[in-house]
Design a protein around this motif. Structure first.
Motif, PDB file in Angstrom:
ATOM      1  N   LEU A  39       0.807  -1.219   0.000  1.00  0.00           N
ATOM      2  CA  LEU A  39       0.000   0.000   0.000  1.00  0.00           C
ATOM      3  C   LEU A  39       0.842   1.273   0.000  1.00  0.00           C
ATOM      4  CD1 LEU A  39      -2.536  -1.105   2.747  1.00  0.00           C
ATOM      5  CD2 LEU A  39      -2.936  -1.120   0.284  1.00  0.00           C
ATOM      6  N   ALA A  40       2.131   1.161  -0.079  1.00  0.00           N
ATOM      7  CA  ALA A  40       3.042   2.297   0.094  1.00  0.00           C
ATOM      8  C   ALA A  40       2.798   3.388  -0.939  1.00  0.00           C
ATOM      9  CB  ALA A  40       4.481   1.820  -0.007  1.00  0.00           C
ATOM     10  N   PRO A  41       2.905   4.648  -0.510  1.00  0.00           N
ATOM     11  CA  PRO A  41       2.781   5.755  -1.463  1.00  0.00           C
ATOM     12  C   PRO A  41       4.011   5.810  -2.361  1.00  0.00           C
ATOM     13  CG  PRO A  41       3.362   6.594   0.708  1.00  0.00           C
ATOM     14  CD  PRO A  41       3.148   5.114   0.851  1.00  0.00           C
ATOM     15  N   PRO A  42       3.929   6.461  -3.456  1.00  0.00           N
ATOM     16  CA  PRO A  42       5.095   6.536  -4.345  1.00  0.00           C
ATOM     17  C   PRO A  42       6.242   7.280  -3.677  1.00  0.00           C
ATOM     18  CG  PRO A  42       3.314   7.973  -5.127  1.00  0.00           C
ATOM     19  CD  PRO A  42       2.777   7.184  -3.981  1.00  0.00           C
ATOM     20  N   ALA A  43       7.461   6.840  -3.994  1.00  0.00           N
ATOM     21  CA  ALA A  43       8.642   7.479  -3.411  1.00  0.00           C
ATOM     22  C   ALA A  43       8.737   8.915  -3.908  1.00  0.00           C
ATOM     23  CB  ALA A  43       9.896   6.698  -3.794  1.00  0.00           C
ATOM     24  N   GLN A  49      -3.294  13.698  -0.550  1.00  0.00           N
ATOM     25  CA  GLN A  49      -4.304  12.652  -0.738  1.00  0.00           C
ATOM     26  C   GLN A  49      -3.658  11.262  -0.641  1.00  0.00           C
ATOM     27  OE1 GLN A  49      -6.212  12.703  -4.573  1.00  0.00           O
ATOM     28  NE2 GLN A  49      -7.795  11.266  -3.939  1.00  0.00           N
ATOM     29  N   GLU A  50      -2.479  11.092  -1.209  1.00  0.00           N
ATOM     30  CA  GLU A  50      -1.782   9.811  -1.142  1.00  0.00           C
ATOM     31  C   GLU A  50      -1.393   9.482   0.295  1.00  0.00           C
ATOM     32  OE1 GLU A  50       1.377  10.649  -3.834  1.00  0.00           O
ATOM     33  OE2 GLU A  50       0.338   9.755  -5.549  1.00  0.00           O
ATOM     34  N   ILE A  51      -0.935  10.497   1.017  1.00  0.00           N
ATOM     35  CA  ILE A  51      -0.577  10.292   2.424  1.00  0.00           C
ATOM     36  C   ILE A  51      -1.809   9.882   3.220  1.00  0.00           C
ATOM     37  CG2 ILE A  51       0.216  11.439   4.524  1.00  0.00           C
ATOM     38  CD1 ILE A  51       2.041  13.148   2.716  1.00  0.00           C
ATOM     39  N   GLN A  52      -2.931  10.563   2.976  1.00  0.00           N
ATOM     40  CA  GLN A  52      -4.189  10.236   3.663  1.00  0.00           C
ATOM     41  C   GLN A  52      -4.606   8.797   3.359  1.00  0.00           C
ATOM     42  OE1 GLN A  52      -6.084  11.996   5.773  1.00  0.00           O
ATOM     43  NE2 GLN A  52      -7.621  10.384   5.893  1.00  0.00           N
ATOM     44  N   GLN A  53      -4.530   8.414   2.104  1.00  0.00           N
ATOM     45  CA  GLN A  53      -4.928   7.066   1.703  1.00  0.00           C
ATOM     46  C   GLN A  53      -3.998   6.027   2.336  1.00  0.00           C
ATOM     47  OE1 GLN A  53      -4.776   6.368  -2.505  1.00  0.00           O
ATOM     48  NE2 GLN A  53      -5.780   4.369  -2.348  1.00  0.00           N
ATOM     49  N   PHE A  54      -2.698   6.308   2.322  1.00  0.00           N
ATOM     50  CA  PHE A  54      -1.737   5.379   2.922  1.00  0.00           C
ATOM     51  C   PHE A  54      -1.981   5.209   4.412  1.00  0.00           C
ATOM     52  CE2 PHE A  54       2.363   4.672   5.060  1.00  0.00           C
ATOM     53  CZ  PHE A  54       2.673   3.435   4.526  1.00  0.00           C
ATOM     54  N   CYS A  55      -2.157   6.327   5.127  1.00  0.00           N
ATOM     55  CA  CYS A  55      -2.381   6.259   6.572  1.00  0.00           C
ATOM     56  C   CYS A  55      -3.670   5.528   6.903  1.00  0.00           C
ATOM     57  CB  CYS A  55      -2.403   7.667   7.167  1.00  0.00           C
ATOM     58  SG  CYS A  55      -0.781   8.470   7.146  1.00  0.00           S
ATOM     59  N   THR A  56      -4.697   5.755   6.113  1.00  0.00           N
ATOM     60  CA  THR A  56      -5.972   5.070   6.331  1.00  0.00           C
ATOM     61  C   THR A  56      -5.815   3.569   6.073  1.00  0.00           C
ATOM     62  OG1 THR A  56      -7.150   7.052   5.628  1.00  0.00           O
ATOM     63  CG2 THR A  56      -8.396   5.004   5.645  1.00  0.00           C
ATOM     64  N   SER A  57      -5.032   3.216   5.078  1.00  0.00           N
ATOM     65  CA  SER A  57      -4.866   1.810   4.707  1.00  0.00           C
ATOM     66  C   SER A  57      -4.086   1.006   5.747  1.00  0.00           C
ATOM     67  CB  SER A  57      -4.151   1.712   3.361  1.00  0.00           C
ATOM     68  OG  SER A  57      -4.920   2.327   2.357  1.00  0.00           O
ATOM     69  N   ILE A  58      -3.120   1.627   6.408  1.00  0.00           N
ATOM     70  CA  ILE A  58      -2.309   0.849   7.357  1.00  0.00           C
ATOM     71  C   ILE A  58      -2.815   0.925   8.786  1.00  0.00           C
ATOM     72  CG2 ILE A  58      -0.243   1.130   5.950  1.00  0.00           C
ATOM     73  CD1 ILE A  58       0.714   2.940   8.385  1.00  0.00           C
ATOM     74  N   ALA A  59      -3.826   1.732   9.054  1.00  0.00           N
ATOM     75  CA  ALA A  59      -4.305   1.901  10.425  1.00  0.00           C
ATOM     76  C   ALA A  59      -4.779   0.578  11.014  1.00  0.00           C
ATOM     77  CB  ALA A  59      -5.420   2.940  10.485  1.00  0.00           C
ATOM     78  N   ASP A  60      -5.584  -0.163  10.297  1.00  0.00           N
ATOM     79  CA  ASP A  60      -6.109  -1.430  10.832  1.00  0.00           C
ATOM     80  C   ASP A  60      -5.017  -2.484  11.018  1.00  0.00           C
ATOM     81  OD1 ASP A  60      -8.674  -0.439  11.076  1.00  0.00           O
ATOM     82  OD2 ASP A  60      -9.306  -1.157   9.084  1.00  0.00           O
ATOM     83  N   PRO A  61      -4.123  -2.699  10.043  1.00  0.00           N
ATOM     84  CA  PRO A  61      -3.049  -3.679  10.282  1.00  0.00           C
ATOM     85  C   PRO A  61      -2.148  -3.315  11.467  1.00  0.00           C
ATOM     86  CG  PRO A  61      -3.207  -3.204   7.938  1.00  0.00           C
ATOM     87  CD  PRO A  61      -4.115  -2.250   8.643  1.00  0.00           C
ATOM     88  N   ALA A  62      -1.867  -2.015  11.630  1.00  0.00           N
ATOM     89  CA  ALA A  62      -1.014  -1.591  12.752  1.00  0.00           C
ATOM     90  C   ALA A  62      -1.733  -1.833  14.072  1.00  0.00           C
ATOM     91  CB  ALA A  62      -0.647  -0.116  12.611  1.00  0.00           C
ATOM     92  N   ARG A  63      -3.006  -1.524  14.131  1.00  0.00           N
ATOM     93  CA  ARG A  63      -3.797  -1.749  15.349  1.00  0.00           C
ATOM     94  C   ARG A  63      -3.865  -3.253  15.655  1.00  0.00           C
ATOM     95  NH1 ARG A  63      -8.517  -0.204  13.692  1.00  0.00           N
ATOM     96  NH2 ARG A  63      -8.074   2.018  13.850  1.00  0.00           N
TER      97      ARG A  63
END
Length: 181
Positions: A39-43, A49-63
């Motif tokens: 799910l990583a954002p582009p380097a 928007q990409e940062i928001q999408q990335f943070c939203t995507s990893i929130a559940d796995p991290a929790r």
């Protein structure tokens, strides 16, 4: 919610932070790391928007990973508690065994036998009590009146009287335990 805010702050502070920097800051396991990498954002310069999408995507796995670590810690603590309960149950069983032996000891001196020695003179009872089992002799002497018990013990051989007195004192001591620790 906190995961998303934490993620945004980390990316905002780092500007063009790399995925490796982010993964080092967030406690994730290998399975979660693979999900995050997919799910990583582009380097380079990531958009808001990409940062928001990335943070939203990893929130559940991290929790989920944090919950898994907490669960493992709780299981470890439960195992330690179970071990301590086992030790306490073992000591309780030892105490119950000691109490049963003490009660059996006290019952060895039957009422009729005690009555026989109660009616004897000390100089006649002492040689007989010297010849029987010291545990039984102690049980009998303990059930006699204190004055008669002391007269019998004074008439007995000093070594035998000491053994009988030792048995009597250990039977009367409620703090006696086989394991002092």
């Amino acid at each position: 919610m906190m995961d998303r805010i934490d993620c945004k702050i980390r990316f905002s502070l780092a500007g063009t932070a790399t995925l490796a920097t982010f993964l080092a800051a967030v406690p994730v396991g290998t399975a979660v790391a693979e999900d995050v990498a997919a799910l990583a954002p582009p380097a380079g310069g990531a958009t808001q928007q990409e940062i928001q999408q990335f943070c939203t995507s990893i929130a559940d796995p991290a929790r989920d990973q944090r919950y898994l670590l907490q669960k493992q810690e709780l299981e470890k603590l439960q195992a330690e508690v179970d071990q301590r309960i086992g030790v306490l149950e073992q000591r309780k069983a030892e105490y119950e065994d000691w109490l049963k032996r003490r009660n059996d000891f006290m019952q060895q001196a039957e009422v009729n036998l005690v009555e026989i020695y109660k009616n004897m003179k000390a100089d006649a009872a002492a040689p007989q009590l010297e010849k029987i089992d010291p545990v039984l002799a102690a049980a009998i002497v303990m059930k006699l009146p204190a004055r008669q018990s002391s007269q019998i013990l004074s008439e007995m051989n000093a070594e035998k009287a000491a053994i009988v007195a030792g048995v009597m004192s250990s039977a009367a001591d409620p703090t006696t335990s086989r394991d002092p620790s």
